[in-house]
Design an enzyme around this catalytic site. Structure first.
Site: not given
Ligand code: NOJ
Length: 526
Positions: A52, A72, A85, A110, A155, A199-200, A343, A345, A416
């Site tokens: 990212q 791509h 990229d 992290r 990730h 991750n997740e 994580n 949100y 997160e």
């Molecule tokens: C969880 C993910 O681990 C992360 O890569 C993503 O950007 C965030 N959620 C937000 O969507």
């Protein structure tokens, strides 16, 4: 000692927050300073992920991950038709990143390693020294700045050669993941003492194989998603046990996994069916991953096993779509974590439903049988999945703590949490989000006795937000993706977070004072 005006404003904070608990409305912008503080041993951090932010997709000998290859080949897959990229070009600007992290005053960063930057083919027969050096320098510089690196091994950037034979749906990848992890532990274990395997896995498996919204958008709903989940869990256990045996005695680090969950709020808390639906959702999404690792009995939660077996049977399958663990695998998984990375949100309102128009059959959602909707009062500062409901964090942490006794002994880290928007540095919504979610975390720690020892904001800077490309922003730092240097600028949320980190309390008026705004008036943001 509290001054009388501080006590008065704390009362105001408490009053507003207890009102909040009674309603499901939007968070209220409160005044004053939080009555509780984050304990001295509580770790504040900030998060990112290699694909990212890094860019440098073919530089320094890096091999391709499926995100390089797929974007791509399918340039219109992302909303803005961009790819990773260059991203935020952290491959070249990592020293600036470290300055930014330092300016926040956090104790930890992290980040993830791009598997194909150190093993370009994914396999350990060739180690790319330039890639090795990049991360080594990064870890050394972080440590020089007194910042602890917390490192995720995977990730979501699966080496392309492995995705060609199924990625996580092919059990062979477990061996290759173990080889990669061993290389990483050998190379960096002297510097890195906190590792996260995957991750997740829930989000990665469901979105890659079920919903087809993560690259390479495969269509294996209800089958591939469980193979991926199963193999991700096994890969995690394999790496945990390997570290325990080969590295832990000398390196003395800690290893865990990052699980994700939204909070599931019953649509009508007085309706037992909605209460049950919320519990079913949590078991099918978080329990499926957490129970094998953190419960006393191990294995998938009985509810999950029974539910998917029954659905598979009714659908005419002669075997369950959810694979079985052997007794040895159950044992290897049970207790395979030194802490939990969690994580979180957002929240949804849940009620039972046998079928919804968007569900595929078979699928995780159809197996779960729970309809998800948002409360119209909840704010949605960015794209359509992130609704702001701060008490969800407190409730989720309590759910985890109460479901698994092990969290009396090992801690939970929020790896997160953060809010999205569509840009700019005057990010008042994000400031409110962090204040309100962190306040709920204080309540979870001080009033509910939850064993939470750390919090990582997502994200250090605006980045490549997967299918959203660069349209959705999560950063504490704004990145100008049109400038060749990918110029970084602190947002208001960076100043606010820095103040929380430094004072260990939440000053709900900090940004208003900084901006010369009136702080005496209580505003309702709903
Ligand atoms: C969880 C993910 O681990 C992360 O890569 C993503 O950007 C965030 N959620 C937000 O969507």
């Amino acid at each position: 000692m509290w001054s009388s005006s501080a006590v008065a404003s704390n009362r105001a904070v408490l009053l507003t927050l207890s009102l909040l608990q009674l309603t499901r409305g939007s968070p209220v912008v409160t005044s004053g300073v939080s009555n509780y503080s984050f304990p001295d041993d509580f770790i504040f951090g900030v998060s990112s992920a290699a694909f990212q932010i890094e860019g440098g997709w073919n530089e320094g000998g890096k091999g391709e991950s499926i995100w390089d290859t797929y974007l791509h080949d399918h340039p219109t897959f992302t909303l803005d038709h961009n790819n990773g990229d260059v991203a935020a070009d952290s491959y070249h600007h990592y020293m600036e990143d470290i300055e930014m992290i330092k300016s926040l005053g956090v104790q930890a960063y992290r980040m993830s390693i791009s598997w194909t930057r150190i093993l370009p083919n994914g396999t350990d027969n060739y180690i790319n020294q330039e890639g090795v050096k990049y991360y080594r320098t990064m870890f050394e510089e972080l440590l020089k700045a007194n910042i602890t690196p917390v490192v995720t091994l995977f990730h979501w950037d699966m080496p392309t050669p492995f995705m060609n034979f199924g990625g996580w749906t092919n059990a062979k990848v477990i061996d290759y993941f173990e080889d990669y992890a061993r290389v990483a532990f050998k190379l960096y274990g002297d510097l890195v003492k906190m590792w996260l395997t995957i991750n997740e896995p829930h989000e990665n498996c469901e979105s890659t194989y079920g919903l087809a919204v993560l690259a390479p958008a495969l269509n294996s709903h209800g089958v591939g998603v469980y193979l991926c989940t199963h193999n991700s869990l096994l890969a995690h256990a394999r790496v945990y046990r390997m570290y325990e045996k080969e590295f832990k005695p000398e390196q003395k680090g800690k290893v865990s996994i990052v699980l994700d969950s939204m909070w599931g709020e019953p649509k009508d808390p007085n309706n037992p069916e909605d209460v049950q639906a919320a519990e079913n959702y949590l078991q099918m999404h978080l329990g499926m991953l957490a129970h094998p690792i953190f419960s006393e009995e191990g294995d998938y939660p009985p509810f999950v096993r029974e539910r998917i077996n029954n659905m598979s049977r009714e659908q005419g399958y002669s075997r369950s779509r959810l694979p079985y663990f052997t007794d040895e695998e159950v044992k290897a998984l049970r207790g395979s974590a030194d802490f939990l990375g969690l994580n979180h949100y957002t929240t949804q309102l849940l009620s039972p439903s046998p079928m919804e128009p968007t569900w595929q059959v078979p699928s995780l959602y159809h197996d779960t049988g729970v309809k998800m909707e948002a409360d119209p009062l909840w704010r949605m500062p960015g794209p359509d999945w992130l609704f702001v409901y701060p008490p969800g964090l407190r409730k989720l942490v309590n759910w985890v703590q109460n479901n698994y006794k092990i969290f009396k002994e090992i801690p939970i880290f929020i790896t997160e949490n953060g809010s999205s928007d569509f840009g700019g540095t005057e990010d008042y919504e994000r400031v409110n989000y962090y204040n309100d979610y962190l306040y709920q975390l204080l309540l979870a720690i001080h009033e509910d006795g939850c064993n939470v020892k750390g919090y990582f904001s997502w994200s250090l800077m605006d980045d490549f937000e997967w299918t959203d490309g660069f349209t959705t922003k999560f950063g504490l730092f704004y990145v100008d993706f049109d400038s060749p240097n990918r110029t970084r600028t602190p947002k208001l949320s960076a100043y606010n977070y820095g103040n929380i980190v430094r004072t260990r309390r939440i000053d709900f008026d900090y940004i208003k004072r900084l901006k010369g705004l009136n702080t005496t008036k209580q505003e309702d943001s709903s």
